[in-house]
Scaffold this motif. Structure first.
Motif, PDB file in Angstrom:
ATOM      1  N   LYS A  15      24.669 -28.770  -8.928  1.00 47.14           N
ATOM      2  CA  LYS A  15      24.539 -29.906  -8.028  1.00 47.14           C
ATOM      3  C   LYS A  15      23.194 -29.715  -7.323  1.00 47.14           C
ATOM      4  O   LYS A  15      22.970 -28.691  -6.684  1.00 47.14           O
ATOM      5  CB  LYS A  15      25.692 -29.876  -7.016  1.00 47.14           C
ATOM      6  N   GLN A  27      24.396 -25.593  -5.737  1.00 47.78           N
ATOM      7  CA  GLN A  27      25.488 -24.765  -6.237  1.00 47.78           C
ATOM      8  C   GLN A  27      25.741 -25.096  -7.700  1.00 47.78           C
ATOM      9  O   GLN A  27      25.341 -26.144  -8.187  1.00 47.78           O
ATOM     10  CB  GLN A  27      26.756 -25.017  -5.431  1.00 47.78           C
ATOM     11  N   GLY A  30      30.281 -23.258  -7.313  1.00 43.57           N
ATOM     12  CA  GLY A  30      30.783 -23.417  -5.945  1.00 43.57           C
ATOM     13  C   GLY A  30      30.187 -22.334  -5.060  1.00 43.57           C
ATOM     14  O   GLY A  30      29.994 -21.201  -5.516  1.00 43.57           O
ATOM     15  N   ILE A  31      29.904 -22.686  -3.822  1.00 42.15           N
ATOM     16  CA  ILE A  31      29.183 -21.751  -2.944  1.00 42.15           C
ATOM     17  C   ILE A  31      29.977 -20.459  -2.741  1.00 42.15           C
ATOM     18  O   ILE A  31      29.433 -19.357  -2.854  1.00 42.15           O
ATOM     19  CB  ILE A  31      28.859 -22.424  -1.588  1.00 42.15           C
TER      20      ILE A  31
ATOM     21  N   GLU B  31      34.580 -33.395  -3.855  1.00 43.43           N
ATOM     22  CA  GLU B  31      33.486 -32.932  -4.732  1.00 43.43           C
ATOM     23  C   GLU B  31      32.160 -32.943  -3.972  1.00 43.43           C
ATOM     24  O   GLU B  31      31.352 -32.027  -4.073  1.00 43.43           O
ATOM     25  CB  GLU B  31      33.439 -33.863  -5.955  1.00 43.43           C
ATOM     26  N   GLN B  32      31.953 -34.010  -3.188  1.00 38.55           N
ATOM     27  CA  GLN B  32      30.719 -34.111  -2.398  1.00 38.55           C
ATOM     28  C   GLN B  32      30.659 -33.036  -1.318  1.00 38.55           C
ATOM     29  O   GLN B  32      29.601 -32.482  -1.037  1.00 38.55           O
ATOM     30  CB  GLN B  32      30.622 -35.494  -1.730  1.00 38.55           C
ATOM     31  N   LEU B  33      31.803 -32.768  -0.691  1.00 35.40           N
ATOM     32  CA  LEU B  33      31.817 -31.802   0.412  1.00 35.40           C
ATOM     33  C   LEU B  33      31.651 -30.366  -0.086  1.00 35.40           C
ATOM     34  O   LEU B  33      31.096 -29.524   0.606  1.00 35.40           O
ATOM     35  CB  LEU B  33      33.128 -31.911   1.194  1.00 35.40           C
ATOM     36  N   GLY B  34      32.149 -30.092  -1.266  1.00 43.56           N
ATOM     37  CA  GLY B  34      32.130 -28.710  -1.750  1.00 43.56           C
ATOM     38  C   GLY B  34      33.251 -27.911  -1.099  1.00 43.56           C
ATOM     39  O   GLY B  34      34.162 -28.488  -0.486  1.00 43.56           O
TER      40      GLY B  34
END
Lengths: 358, 127
Positions: A15, A27, A30-31, B31-34
């Protein structure tokens, strides 16, 4: 702007996010996943957006000594050091790493957001040394994590990479390409940074393939931020900037006032310090963000949050904030997040995580 | 997603046979927020008007208000999210539900988007 590895990031499902004009991977998986992988195994980061300058000539050392607050004269060949560079009033121009390749050749790595500003500042104060922007010549990769040394021994013919101490580097090869490999990083983990010709983008895939058995994963700017906060490391633009001096933040160790002179010395040694950057732990389940205000027990404004995040290692909400110098570790403050106040505890340092070992 | 309606702020809402409304955030929103790491929930019994902020979701990189898709009173909150905020990422329409309310004006549902309209809305945003 894009680094030469842009298409690789996209192909790994990154992303992307705008970071000071650079389209960078925020990321991939995922972070939190990338953060934990860096602490437990090894990750690869593209940090080619950072600026790289070469400073050459017989006056190179003198020039850097005037610019840097840290003592560049302590460097031997093939060693590096971290240093702020300051304005005359003590405010920070940038923080950077200075690599000594030889007595007359240094390599500087600066923040992406400060590339142009730094180059102007350095040229202005390095009249007789030859300063060149070499940012586009190389890729800059960071391989970080407890398994980083085991990964690196697979990709270079250099025999003793694991003997490099922190902030030492070698000029060697990686997959046959000439490169500088240094034992540096900004994650609080063991790790290496690799400078290699910018056309050698194939190294990204090759490294990941060779290191697959070590569970290597690409990691983005999101994890880079949570990792450096846990490690107590400053980020220019968040925690430090032209309005902050190194004495107000945990960078006093990188200011050598015993040096004959450097830009900002007079101001730094005479200025009265009335605030300090401390670590905090938020006692409630929120996350403080840059700019959130800090309130003291008496209800007065006491400063502001410079960085805040969820710490994946501690599973706590942590960050850094400015408070008056008279506030002691263990004291309670309140942070204003979205107009509501949340209790937080002041810690004795900005460092929340220290790896085992050196 | 039949029967589920959506807001422009990316909440979803479904009405049960007892007339209670279950609220969460859409898959697009999570998804946008993570990675979501905490949720601040309202107290049971609190009342909200339509599109008033009622909860806050914090992800590693951002904080986001959750707006009430309908006016009403909170009858239940998903307490398990305090231990498992990641359920909002992993299962936004099931385990990751956030709040149940008793709507005071069910006609407000007409202001909301159907699943089809919402997916078009999200498609526009992604362009």
């Amino acid at each position: 702007m894009k680094t030469p590895l842009y298409d690789f990031h996209k192909s790994y499902g990154a992303k992307m996010v705008d970071f000071h004009g650079w389209e960078m991977p925020l990321q991939y998986s995922g972070i939190i996943d990338e953060h934990i992988n860096t602490r437990s195994a090894v990750s690869i980061f593209d940090v080619s957006h950072m600026g790289r300058f070469e400073v050459r000539g017989s006056s190179a050392l003198d020039c850097l000594q005037i610019l840097a607050t840290n003592d560049v004269a302590r460097l031997r060949d093939y060693t590096a050091l971290y240093s702020p560079i300051c304005y005359y009033d003590g405010g920070i121009v940038d923080d950077l790493i200075i690599y000594r390749i030889s007595k007359e050749k240094f390599l500087l790595v600066v923040n992406a957001s400060n590339r142009e500003k730094d180059l102007e500042w350095i040229i202005e104060h390095c009249g007789s040394a030859n300063v060149e922007n070499a940012s586009d010549k190389t890729l800059l990769l960071a391989v970080q994590g407890p398994l980083a040394a085991r990964v690196m021994e697979k990709v270079t013919t250099h025999k003793n990479l694991d003997r490099l101490k922190p902030f030492e580097f070698v000029i060697t090869d990686i997959f046959g390409a000439e490169s500088i490999i240094s034992r540096t990083g900004y994650t609080g983990e063991d790790g290496f940074e690799i400078f290699v010709d910018s056309t050698r983008t194939d190294i990204w895939d090759k490294l990941i393939e060779v290191a697959s058995k070590f569970k290597i994963k690409p990691a983005g700017l999101g994890a880079r931020d949570t990792l450096r906060i846990e490690a107590g490391l400053m980020l220019y633009g968040n925690d430090i900037d032209e309005n902050v001096t190194p004495f107000e933040v945990p960078l006093k160790w990188a200011v050598k006032v015993e040096k004959p002179d450097f830009i900002g010395k007079k101001a730094l040694t005479s200025r009265i310090i009335d605030r300090k950057l401390v670590g905090f732990e938020l006692l409630e389940k929120r996350i403080a963000r840059h700019g959130n205000e800090v309130f003291l027990k008496n209800g007065q404004r006491g400063g502001f949050v410079t960085s805040g995040t969820f710490s994946p290692t501690l599973k706590k909400s942590v960050g850094f904030c400015f408070v008056p110098t008279y506030i002691s570790p263990g004291e309670s403050v309140e942070l204003s997040i979205g107009g509501k106040l949340y209790g937080a505890k002041v810690k004795n340092s900005t460092r929340f995580y220290k790896r085992i070992g050196n | 997603m039949e029967g589920t309606k959506f807001t422009k702020e990316h909440e979803w809402i479904t009405i049960s046979s007892e007339g209670l409304a279950m609220i969460g955030i859409s898959d697009f929103a999570q998804e946008q927020l993570g990675d979501i790491v905490s949720v601040e929930l309202p107290k049971v019994g609190s009342k909200f008007r339509q599109m008033q902020p009622m909860a806050i979701v914090d992800s590693v990189k951002a904080s986001s208000d959750i707006y009430s898709p309908l006016s009403g009173e909170v009858v239940q909150v998903n307490d398990e999210l305090s231990e498992h905020p990641e359920w909002i990422n992993e299962s936004p329409y099931e385990l990751g539900w956030i709040i149940k309310i008793k709507p005071s004006n069910i006609e407000e549902l007409d202001d909301l988007m159907t699943a089809g309209q919402y997916s078009e809305f999200v498609g526009e945003m992604e362009k």
